[in-house]
Design an enzyme around this catalytic site. Structure first.
Site, PDB file in Angstrom:
ATOM      1  N   TYR A   1       0.827  -1.211   0.000  1.00 35.33           N
ATOM      2  CA  TYR A   1       0.000   0.000   0.000  1.00 35.33           C
ATOM      3  C   TYR A   1       0.868   1.270   0.000  1.00 35.33           C
ATOM      4  O   TYR A   1       0.728   2.141   0.860  1.00 35.33           O
ATOM      5  CB  TYR A   1      -0.958   0.027   1.205  1.00 35.33           C
ATOM      6  CG  TYR A   1      -2.009  -1.074   1.222  1.00 35.33           C
ATOM      7  CD1 TYR A   1      -2.297  -1.848   0.101  1.00 35.33           C
ATOM      8  CD2 TYR A   1      -2.729  -1.327   2.384  1.00 35.33           C
ATOM      9  CE1 TYR A   1      -3.255  -2.850   0.139  1.00 35.33           C
ATOM     10  CE2 TYR A   1      -3.699  -2.324   2.423  1.00 35.33           C
ATOM     11  CZ  TYR A   1      -3.947  -3.083   1.300  1.00 35.33           C
ATOM     12  OH  TYR A   1      -4.906  -4.073   1.356  1.00 35.33           O
TER      13      TYR A   1
HETATM   14  N1  LIG Z   1      -6.716  -8.019   0.976  1.00 31.29           N
HETATM   15  C1  LIG Z   1      -6.959  -7.365  -0.125  1.00 31.29           C
HETATM   16  O1  LIG Z   1      -6.663  -7.815  -1.249  1.00 31.29           O
HETATM   17  C2  LIG Z   1      -7.578  -6.000  -0.014  1.00 31.29           C
HETATM   18  C3  LIG Z   1      -8.063  -5.353  -1.160  1.00 31.29           C
HETATM   19  C4  LIG Z   1      -8.671  -4.105  -1.003  1.00 31.29           C
HETATM   20  C5  LIG Z   1      -8.787  -3.536   0.270  1.00 31.29           C
HETATM   21  N2  LIG Z   1      -8.291  -4.166   1.361  1.00 31.29           N
HETATM   22  C6  LIG Z   1      -8.398  -3.593   2.730  1.00 31.29           C
HETATM   23  O2  LIG Z   1      -9.724  -3.144   2.956  1.00 31.29           O
HETATM   24  C7  LIG Z   1      -9.720  -1.741   3.244  1.00 31.29           C
HETATM   25  C8  LIG Z   1     -10.973  -1.118   2.683  1.00 31.29           C
HETATM   26  O3  LIG Z   1     -11.079  -1.411   1.289  1.00 31.29           O
HETATM   27  P1  LIG Z   1     -11.624  -0.350   0.255  1.00 31.29           P
HETATM   28  O4  LIG Z   1     -10.889   0.954   0.421  1.00 31.29           O
HETATM   29  O5  LIG Z   1     -11.651  -1.004  -1.061  1.00 31.29           O
HETATM   30  O6  LIG Z   1     -13.118  -0.133   0.853  1.00 31.29           O
HETATM   31  P2  LIG Z   1     -14.452   0.372   0.180  1.00 31.29           P
HETATM   32  O7  LIG Z   1     -15.257   0.941   1.296  1.00 31.29           O
HETATM   33  O8  LIG Z   1     -15.084  -0.669  -0.640  1.00 31.29           O
HETATM   34  O9  LIG Z   1     -14.013   1.532  -0.817  1.00 31.29           O
HETATM   35  C9  LIG Z   1     -13.539   2.749  -0.311  1.00 31.29           C
HETATM   36  C10 LIG Z   1     -13.554   3.785  -1.427  1.00 31.29           C
HETATM   37  O10 LIG Z   1     -14.886   4.072  -1.843  1.00 31.29           O
HETATM   38  C11 LIG Z   1     -15.041   5.465  -2.071  1.00 31.29           C
HETATM   39  N3  LIG Z   1     -15.945   5.984  -1.048  1.00 31.29           N
HETATM   40  C12 LIG Z   1     -16.103   5.553   0.231  1.00 31.29           C
HETATM   41  N4  LIG Z   1     -17.033   6.282   0.862  1.00 31.29           N
HETATM   42  C13 LIG Z   1     -17.472   7.191  -0.022  1.00 31.29           C
HETATM   43  C14 LIG Z   1     -18.472   8.212   0.034  1.00 31.29           C
HETATM   44  N5  LIG Z   1     -19.173   8.460   1.129  1.00 31.29           N
HETATM   45  N6  LIG Z   1     -18.665   8.967  -1.092  1.00 31.29           N
HETATM   46  C15 LIG Z   1     -17.977   8.734  -2.229  1.00 31.29           C
HETATM   47  N7  LIG Z   1     -17.026   7.778  -2.339  1.00 31.29           N
HETATM   48  C16 LIG Z   1     -16.788   7.005  -1.245  1.00 31.29           C
HETATM   49  C17 LIG Z   1     -13.643   6.074  -1.938  1.00 31.29           C
HETATM   50  O11 LIG Z   1     -12.968   5.960  -3.190  1.00 31.29           O
HETATM   51  P3  LIG Z   1     -12.683   7.185  -4.175  1.00 31.29           P
HETATM   52  O12 LIG Z   1     -13.087   8.435  -3.481  1.00 31.29           O
HETATM   53  O13 LIG Z   1     -11.228   7.113  -4.445  1.00 31.29           O
HETATM   54  O14 LIG Z   1     -13.499   6.880  -5.393  1.00 31.29           O
HETATM   55  C18 LIG Z   1     -13.005   5.113  -0.955  1.00 31.29           C
HETATM   56  O15 LIG Z   1     -11.601   5.150  -0.967  1.00 31.29           O
HETATM   57  C19 LIG Z   1      -8.408  -1.228   2.656  1.00 31.29           C
HETATM   58  O16 LIG Z   1      -7.956  -0.047   3.275  1.00 31.29           O
HETATM   59  C20 LIG Z   1      -7.486  -2.395   2.930  1.00 31.29           C
HETATM   60  O17 LIG Z   1      -7.051  -2.348   4.276  1.00 31.29           O
HETATM   61  C21 LIG Z   1      -7.709  -5.399   1.230  1.00 31.29           C
END
Ligand SMILES: NC(=O)c1ccc[n+]([C@@H]2O[C@H](COP(=O)([O-])OP(=O)(O)OC[C@H]3O[C@@H](n4cnc5c(N)ncnc54)[C@H](OP(=O)(O)O)[C@@H]3O)[C@@H](O)[C@H]2O)c1
Length: 332
Positions: free
Chosen positions: A53
């Site tokens: 990351y």
């Molecule tokens: N093990 C793995 O392979 C893996 C893969 C992915 C994630 N993870 C873990 O899971 C955590 C969370 O994953 P994720 O970031 O993919 O979670 P997610 O909640 O599915 O996506 C978060 C993204 O959605 C958008 N977002 C969230 N709330 C919003 C709102 N109120 N309004 C508009 N856009 C919004 C933002 O992206 P934008 O603003 O950039 O569009 C934000 O960065 C990561 O930090 C990591 O620790 C693990």
């Protein structure tokens, strides 16, 4: 905040955990520090990061002063092949030991609470990987070990091999789980129940699709994750996904919730979801979720959402390889 026993361990982790993937990418250092403080203030005691990351581990290392470090269960993952010119396979002894030392240095800590294999590695015999994970626990550099993006058969194999050889067993599975990503209900969930493996749900908003910000045929919003991560586009162009998101909107409105809040409450209603890893590129993406921590969804609403999104159980995993045969036969 509700806390749950983390699988077969003695850790009690918060149902919501903090994903640090966007630290340094979306959230600058100051915002990342505020997001950590806000999370701790709201009862979160579990933070997830990874060696892949970007600057996340280094930024977390700066934020987690000794007093804060001691309050959280800290999890990281091995994926990158930084050493030996990339010639050491991902989950090989050489790569794991090198990557863990680097993570500890960046995170400014002597140990992590959970060390995870980010992906399976078909090129390393599983016995080598397990023996190395066992070593790092015995050395006190990791308290527990787990995996991400594995199939149930791969985890079952690891548990069997660890048991036969007296190695530390994996305790957790980090997987893509949301209303739009329900594949694990088909494949892995019975395995998790049977062996009491903790489930860490990542991308609970399906990378932002479950905020309703993407619309088929209307282009990708400026600055959104879909502009940099290509795997979101198939969701935006998928008619079933579009239908589900549209059907969720009135349900959210009925409940007096935003779509993102509804999506997190649906996951919180799933008993197998040990912890839900929150993500965000703005501090308010996290704080909007803390506002509904005292809410639960009525069971009939959960069932309606289950029914309308059922098709998303039977589709391809987002982040799991399709190679089921390891290059090196681990049974040989
Ligand atoms: N093990 C793995 O392979 C893996 C893969 C992915 C994630 N993870 C873990 O899971 C955590 C969370 O994953 P994720 O970031 O993919 O979670 P997610 O909640 O599915 O996506 C978060 C993204 O959605 C958008 N977002 C969230 N709330 C919003 C709102 N109120 N309004 C508009 N856009 C919004 C933002 O992206 P934008 O603003 O950039 O569009 C934000 O960065 C990561 O930090 C990591 O620790 C693990």
């Amino acid at each position: 905040m509700e806390y749950r026993r983390f699988g077969n361990t003695g850790m009690n982790v918060s149902r919501l955990s903090l994903g640090a993937m966007t630290f340094g990418r979306g959230l600058d250092r100051g915002e990342s520090a505020r997001v950590v403080d806000d999370a701790l203030d709201n009862g979160i005691n579990f933070i997830d990061t990874a060696d892949s990351y970007f600057d996340s581990e280094e930024i977390l290392g700066e934020i987690l002063t000794p007093d804060k470090r001691e309050r959280v269960f800290l999890a990281t993952k091995v994926y990158r092949q930084f050493c030996r010119d990339g010639k050491a396979a991902r989950n090989s002894r050489v790569n794991i030991l090198n990557s863990l030392e680097r993570s500890l240095r960046l995170l400014n800590t002597d140990y992590v609470d959970l060390y995870q294999l980010h992906h399976p590695d078909p090129d390393t015999p599983i016995q080598e990987t397990l023996e190395t994970l066992d070593t790092i626990v015995k050395q006190g550099k990791a308290r527990y070990v787990g995996v991400s993006n594995h199939y149930a058969w791969q985890m079952a194999h690891m548990l069997g091999e660890a048991k036969a050889r007296g190695y530390e067993p994996i305790v957790s599975y980090q997987a893509n789980y949301s209303i739009l990503d329900r594949q694990l209900e088909f494949e892995a969930i019975e395995f998790l129940r049977k062996f009491n493996i903790a489930l860490m749900c990542y991308s609970p908003l399906s990378s932002g699709v479950l905020t309703g910000k993407y619309h088929t045929g209307q282009g990708i919003p400026e600055g959104s994750r879909a502009t940099v991560i290509k795997y979101i586009e198939p969701y935006i162009n998928d008619d079933t996904v579009g239908r589900i998101v549209e059907e969720l909107k009135p349900i959210a409105a009925e409940q007096g919730l935003q779509l993102n809040q509804l999506a997190i409450l649906w996951l919180l209603a799933k008993p197998e979801a040990t912890t839900i890893i929150l993500g965000g590129s703005r501090p308010e993406h996290f704080s909007q979720i803390y506002e509904i921590m005292d809410r639960t969804l009525p069971s009939e609403v959960v069932e309606r959402i289950d029914a309308l999104s059922e098709a998303r159980i039977y589709c391809q995993y987002l982040n799991q390889g399709h190679r089921t045969a390891p290059a090196l036969n681990p049974w040989a």
